[in-house]
Design a protein around this motif. Structure first.
Motif, PDB file in Angstrom:
ATOM      1  N   LEU A 222       0.806  -1.219   0.000  1.00 51.70           N
ATOM      2  CA  LEU A 222       0.000   0.000   0.000  1.00 51.70           C
ATOM      3  C   LEU A 222       0.839   1.269   0.000  1.00 51.70           C
ATOM      4  CD1 LEU A 222      -3.055  -0.942   2.246  1.00 51.70           C
ATOM      5  CD2 LEU A 222      -2.906  -0.815  -0.244  1.00 51.70           C
ATOM      6  N   PRO A 223       1.889   1.398   0.811  1.00 50.97           N
ATOM      7  CA  PRO A 223       2.709   2.603   0.692  1.00 50.97           C
ATOM      8  C   PRO A 223       3.313   2.791  -0.701  1.00 50.97           C
ATOM      9  CG  PRO A 223       3.137   1.539   2.779  1.00 50.97           C
ATOM     10  CD  PRO A 223       2.281   0.593   1.984  1.00 50.97           C
ATOM     11  N   SER A 224       3.734   1.693  -1.332  1.00 52.24           N
ATOM     12  CA  SER A 224       4.366   1.800  -2.649  1.00 52.24           C
ATOM     13  C   SER A 224       3.378   2.217  -3.732  1.00 52.24           C
ATOM     14  CB  SER A 224       5.005   0.459  -3.035  1.00 52.24           C
ATOM     15  OG  SER A 224       6.055   0.129  -2.146  1.00 52.24           O
ATOM     16  N   PHE A 225       2.122   1.831  -3.587  1.00 58.43           N
ATOM     17  CA  PHE A 225       1.109   2.155  -4.595  1.00 58.43           C
ATOM     18  C   PHE A 225       0.272   3.374  -4.234  1.00 58.43           C
ATOM     19  CE2 PHE A 225       2.171  -1.990  -6.116  1.00 58.43           C
ATOM     20  CZ  PHE A 225       1.779  -2.040  -7.452  1.00 58.43           C
ATOM     21  N   THR A 226       0.109   3.655  -2.924  1.00 62.15           N
ATOM     22  CA  THR A 226      -0.802   4.738  -2.517  1.00 62.15           C
ATOM     23  C   THR A 226      -0.118   5.855  -1.743  1.00 62.15           C
ATOM     24  OG1 THR A 226      -1.436   3.911  -0.310  1.00 62.15           O
ATOM     25  CG2 THR A 226      -2.543   2.918  -2.211  1.00 62.15           C
ATOM     26  N   GLY A 227       1.083   5.625  -1.228  1.00 58.42           N
ATOM     27  CA  GLY A 227       1.751   6.614  -0.392  1.00 58.42           C
ATOM     28  C   GLY A 227       1.318   6.583   1.050  1.00 58.42           C
ATOM     29  N   THR A 240      -5.817  -0.285  -7.373  1.00 59.84           N
ATOM     30  CA  THR A 240      -4.747  -0.726  -8.264  1.00 59.84           C
ATOM     31  C   THR A 240      -3.780  -1.656  -7.541  1.00 59.84           C
ATOM     32  OG1 THR A 240      -4.884   1.326  -9.534  1.00 59.84           O
ATOM     33  CG2 THR A 240      -2.852   0.067  -9.731  1.00 59.84           C
ATOM     34  N   ALA A 241      -3.456  -1.312  -6.303  1.00 62.46           N
ATOM     35  CA  ALA A 241      -2.530  -2.138  -5.522  1.00 62.46           C
ATOM     36  C   ALA A 241      -3.071  -3.544  -5.333  1.00 62.46           C
ATOM     37  CB  ALA A 241      -2.269  -1.490  -4.166  1.00 62.46           C
ATOM     38  N   TRP A 242      -4.337  -3.664  -4.998  1.00 59.61           N
ATOM     39  CA  TRP A 242      -4.904  -4.989  -4.739  1.00 59.61           C
ATOM     40  C   TRP A 242      -5.168  -5.759  -6.022  1.00 59.61           C
ATOM     41  CZ3 TRP A 242      -4.466  -7.628  -0.519  1.00 59.61           C
ATOM     42  CH2 TRP A 242      -4.262  -6.953   0.685  1.00 59.61           C
ATOM     43  N   GLN A 243      -5.409  -5.044  -7.117  1.00 55.69           N
ATOM     44  CA  GLN A 243      -5.485  -5.734  -8.408  1.00 55.69           C
ATOM     45  C   GLN A 243      -4.123  -6.322  -8.754  1.00 55.69           C
ATOM     46  OE1 GLN A 243      -7.009  -2.449 -10.734  1.00 55.69           O
ATOM     47  NE2 GLN A 243      -9.129  -3.183 -10.607  1.00 55.69           N
ATOM     48  N   TYR A 244      -3.070  -5.560  -8.455  1.00 55.33           N
ATOM     49  CA  TYR A 244      -1.716  -6.086  -8.646  1.00 55.33           C
ATOM     50  C   TYR A 244      -1.501  -7.307  -7.762  1.00 55.33           C
ATOM     51  CZ  TYR A 244       3.325  -6.615  -8.431  1.00 55.33           C
ATOM     52  OH  TYR A 244       4.583  -7.154  -8.464  1.00 55.33           O
ATOM     53  N   MET A 245      -1.899  -7.205  -6.504  1.00 52.41           N
ATOM     54  CA  MET A 245      -1.689  -8.311  -5.573  1.00 52.41           C
ATOM     55  C   MET A 245      -2.412  -9.560  -6.057  1.00 52.41           C
ATOM     56  SD  MET A 245      -0.038  -9.083  -2.853  1.00 52.41           S
ATOM     57  CE  MET A 245       0.093 -10.840  -2.442  1.00 52.41           C
ATOM     58  N   LYS A 246      -3.577  -9.394  -6.644  1.00 54.47           N
ATOM     59  CA  LYS A 246      -4.326 -10.536  -7.164  1.00 54.47           C
ATOM     60  C   LYS A 246      -3.540 -11.214  -8.286  1.00 54.47           C
ATOM     61  CE  LYS A 246      -9.033 -11.770  -8.532  1.00 54.47           C
ATOM     62  NZ  LYS A 246     -10.408 -11.254  -8.723  1.00 54.47           N
ATOM     63  N   ASP A 409     -10.840 -15.594  -2.491  1.00 54.61           N
ATOM     64  CA  ASP A 409     -12.266 -15.765  -2.749  1.00 54.61           C
ATOM     65  C   ASP A 409     -12.737 -15.111  -4.038  1.00 54.61           C
ATOM     66  OD1 ASP A 409     -12.207 -17.010  -0.303  1.00 54.61           O
ATOM     67  OD2 ASP A 409     -13.096 -15.334   0.806  1.00 54.61           O
ATOM     68  N   GLY A 410     -11.904 -14.254  -4.636  1.00 50.77           N
ATOM     69  CA  GLY A 410     -12.239 -13.657  -5.925  1.00 50.77           C
ATOM     70  C   GLY A 410     -13.305 -12.587  -5.880  1.00 50.77           C
ATOM     71  N   ARG A 411     -13.470 -11.932  -4.759  1.00 46.81           N
ATOM     72  CA  ARG A 411     -14.481 -10.883  -4.667  1.00 46.81           C
ATOM     73  C   ARG A 411     -13.958  -9.588  -5.278  1.00 46.81           C
ATOM     74  NH1 ARG A 411     -16.873 -10.201   1.132  1.00 46.81           N
ATOM     75  NH2 ARG A 411     -18.252  -8.858  -0.118  1.00 46.81           N
ATOM     76  N   GLY A 412     -14.879  -8.686  -5.636  1.00 42.73           N
ATOM     77  CA  GLY A 412     -14.509  -7.417  -6.256  1.00 42.73           C
ATOM     78  C   GLY A 412     -13.666  -6.558  -5.336  1.00 42.73           C
TER      79      GLY A 412
END
Length: 450
Positions: A222-227, A240-246, A409-412
Motif C-alpha cells: 500500500l505505501p508503494s502504490f498509494t503513499g 490498483t494495488a490490490w489488483q496487482y496483488m491478485k 475468494d475472488g471478490r470485487g
C-alpha cells in the motif's frame, strides 16, 4: 497518546540515515514477543535493574542476550524479563497507576512504548550525554514522542527483504536489476520463472496462520502504490494495488497459505524467492550463502515503501534504580555492545560503529539488502500500527481478510475495500489515535480511512 510530528512529506525519510551507521550491519530477528515472564541474570533485588522487554523472548535469543548483559554490562546486575506485548502493557500500566513501580528499565518497539509516554521518565539529559552515539535523527525523533522530550533511547532496528536463490535469476527480465526492481518487473519475473520452472511457482509469501503477510500489505504494497497505509486504504490507488496483488498471487505457490517462516520452504527448495522479516529468512542461506542473494523490496508508483521496526529503551516514572538503569542504557548503546548484539542475535545497531568483519555470511547478505533498501531513492518508510494496543491484532486481521476475500475468494476489489474500511474505521473511532507513518500524523487528528 501524543502524536508524532510529520506529514506525507516527512514520511519520505532522508536517505542513508536510518541504517547509514558506518558498519556492515546484519539482520534482525522478529521484534515481537511470544512468551511469558522469566527473570534471569539477577535476582531482581536491591541494586539490580529489573528489565521488562518485549524483545528476545525466544529461549535461545534470551540466553544469548543474557550472556551479553552479564559480560558487557558492569554497572549493575540485570534481571531480564522478556514478555509478550500484552503482559508488557498490563504490567507497566498496573505498576505505574498503582504507584508501586518495581521495573527500572523497559525495552520494546515504538508501538509498545509510545502509548505509555506519560508513564516514562524524560530522558533528555541522557540523550544529550549519548550524543556521541550519533543516533540517526529520524530514529531519535521517534523517541521524542509528540515533541514532549526524549521518552526512550534508540536500542535497535529491523526490516523485511527479499531472499532469492540464484537459480531464480535465470528468469530475471532482460535489463532488470534484482537489487532495484519495480513491482511490474517483479510480476513479470515471477510469471517467467513459473513458466520456466515447468509451471510450478517459485515465489512464496508468509500467508500462514502465524505468518507476517499483513506487514507486507501495510508496509510495502500500500505505501508503494498509494503513499499511505490507513488514510488511503480504499482509494483508487489502493484498488490498483490490490489488483496487482491478485495478479501476483496467481503466480505464487498456493502452499503459501501454510507458510509462516519463509526460511523453511526456501531451505527445502519448495520456493526460490520469498519476502519476509529478516529474522524469518536468515537460516535459509546459512548452509550455502554463495547460492543466495538478498534484495530490497520492489518499488511502486509512489516509491519504495518499506517497514521499519524500531526498538527503544525507557525508564518508567518512579523506577527504583533509575541511575543504574541509565547506566545500563549507556552500556547497551555503546558500539561494541551493539555490534555484539548484531553478532549474536542479529539485531541491527542504531549507533555508529566500526565495520564488523566477522559476521555470519547469511547476516551479511541481509545487511547489504537492508542497506540498499534504505539507501534507495524515493523511499516511503512505514511503521507498524502505533497506539492501538490490544486492537493491533484486529487491525492486522482486516488486512488479512482483505487479502483472503480478493485473492482467494475472488471478490470485487472495491467492494471488499469499502467493507473492510468500515470495519477499520470502527476500530479507529474507538481507539482515537493519530495516524502513523507514512500517513499524515497530527496531534489533533484521529486516524481514519478517508
Amino acid at each position: 497518546m501524543a502524536a508524532l510530528p510529520g506529514s506525507f512529506a516527512d514520511a519520505r525519510l532522508a536517505r542513508r540515515t536510518l541504517l547509514g551507521l558506518g558498519l556492515a550491519a546484519g539482520a534482525a530477528p522478529l521484534l515481537t514477543a511470544c512468551g511469558g515472564a522469566s527473570t534471569s541474570g539477577a535476582d531482581g533485588g536491591e541494586g539490580a535493574v529489573n528489565f521488562l522487554s518485549t524483545e528476545f523472548t525466544p529461549v535461545e535469543e534470551r540466553q544469548r542476550f543474557e550472556t551479553i548483559l552479564s559480560e558487557r554490562v558492569k554497572a549493575a546486575p540485570v534481571a531480564f524479563n522478556p514478555v509478550n506485548p500484552g503482559v508488557f502493557a498490563s504490567t507497566l500500566t498496573t505498576q505505574a497507576d498503582s504507584g508501586n513501580m518495581q521495573i527500572s528499565l523497559v525495552g520494546g518497539v515504538h508501538g509498545n512504548l509510545a502509548p505509555h509516554a506519560q508513564r516514562l521518565e524524560n530522558l533528555d539529559d541522557l540523550a544529550n550525554k549519548l550524543a556521541d552515539r550519533r543516533f540517526p535523527e529520524e530514529i531519535a525523533e521517534l523517541g521524542r514522542i509528540g515533541g514532549a522530550g526524549t521518552m526512550y533511547i534508540p536500542w535497535m532496528q529491523a526490516s523485511y527483504v527479499l531472499a532469492v536463490h540464484k537459480r531464480a535469476l535465470e528468469w530475471l527480465p532482460a535489463g532488470a536489476d534484482v537489487q532495484n526492481l519495480t513491482y511490474d518487473q517483479f510480476l513479470t519475473w515471477m510469471r517467467d520463472a513459473r513458466r520456466g520452472n515447468g509451471g510450478k511457482p517459485v515465489l512464496g509469501l508468509p500467508c500462514g496462520p502465524k505468518g507476517l503477510s499483513h506487514r507486507f500489505y501495510q508496509g510495502y504494497l500500500l505505501p508503494s502504490f498509494t503513499g499511505g497505509q490507513i488514510t488511503t486504504f480504499r482509494n483508487p490507488d489502493a484498488v490498483t494495488a490490490w489488483q496487482y496483488m491478485k495478479e501476483l498471487w496467481s503466480v505464487t505457490a498456493p502452499a503459501s497459505t501454510n507458510f509462516e517462516y519463509m526460511q523453511e520452504p526456501l531451505a527445502r527448495g519448495e520456493v526460490l524467492v520469498a519476502w519476509d522479516h529478516v529474522a524469518r529468512l536468515v537460516n535459509a542461506p546459512a548452509a550455502s550463502p554463495d547460492d543466495w542473494v538478498m534484495a530490497p523490496a520492489p518499488r511502486g508508483p509512489k516509491g519504495l515503501g518499506y517497514m521499519l521496526i524500531v526498538a527503544g529503551l525507557g525508564i518508567p516514572r518512579g523506577a527504583p534504580e533509575m541511575d543504574l538503569a541509565k547506566s545500563v542504557i549507556e552500556a547497551l548503546t555503546t558500539p561494541d555492545v551493539q555490534t555484539e548484539v548484531l553478532r549474536r542475535n542479529a539485531f541491527f545497531p542504531v549507533v555508529e560503529a566500526p565495520p564488523a568483519a566477522d559476521l555470519p555470511p547469511a547476516v551479511a547478505l541481509e545487511a547489504e539488502a537492508v542497506r540498499r533498501q534504505q539507501d534507495a531513492e524515493g523511499t516511503i518508510v512505514a511503521l507498524p500500527p502505533v497506539g492501538i494496543g490490544a486492537r493491533d491484532g484486529e487491525v492486522s486481521q482486516i488486512f488479512l481478510n482483505t487479502f483472503k476475500e480478493i485473492c482467494l475468494d475472488g471478490r470485487g476489489v472495491q467492494q471488499v475495500l469499502d467493507a473492510q474500511a468500515t470495519q477499520l474505521n470502527t476500530i479507529l473511532d474507538e481507539v482515537k489515535v493519530p495516524c502513523w507513518r507514512p500517513d499524515p500524523v497530527g496531534a489533533e487528528q484521529t486516524c481514519r480511512v478517508a
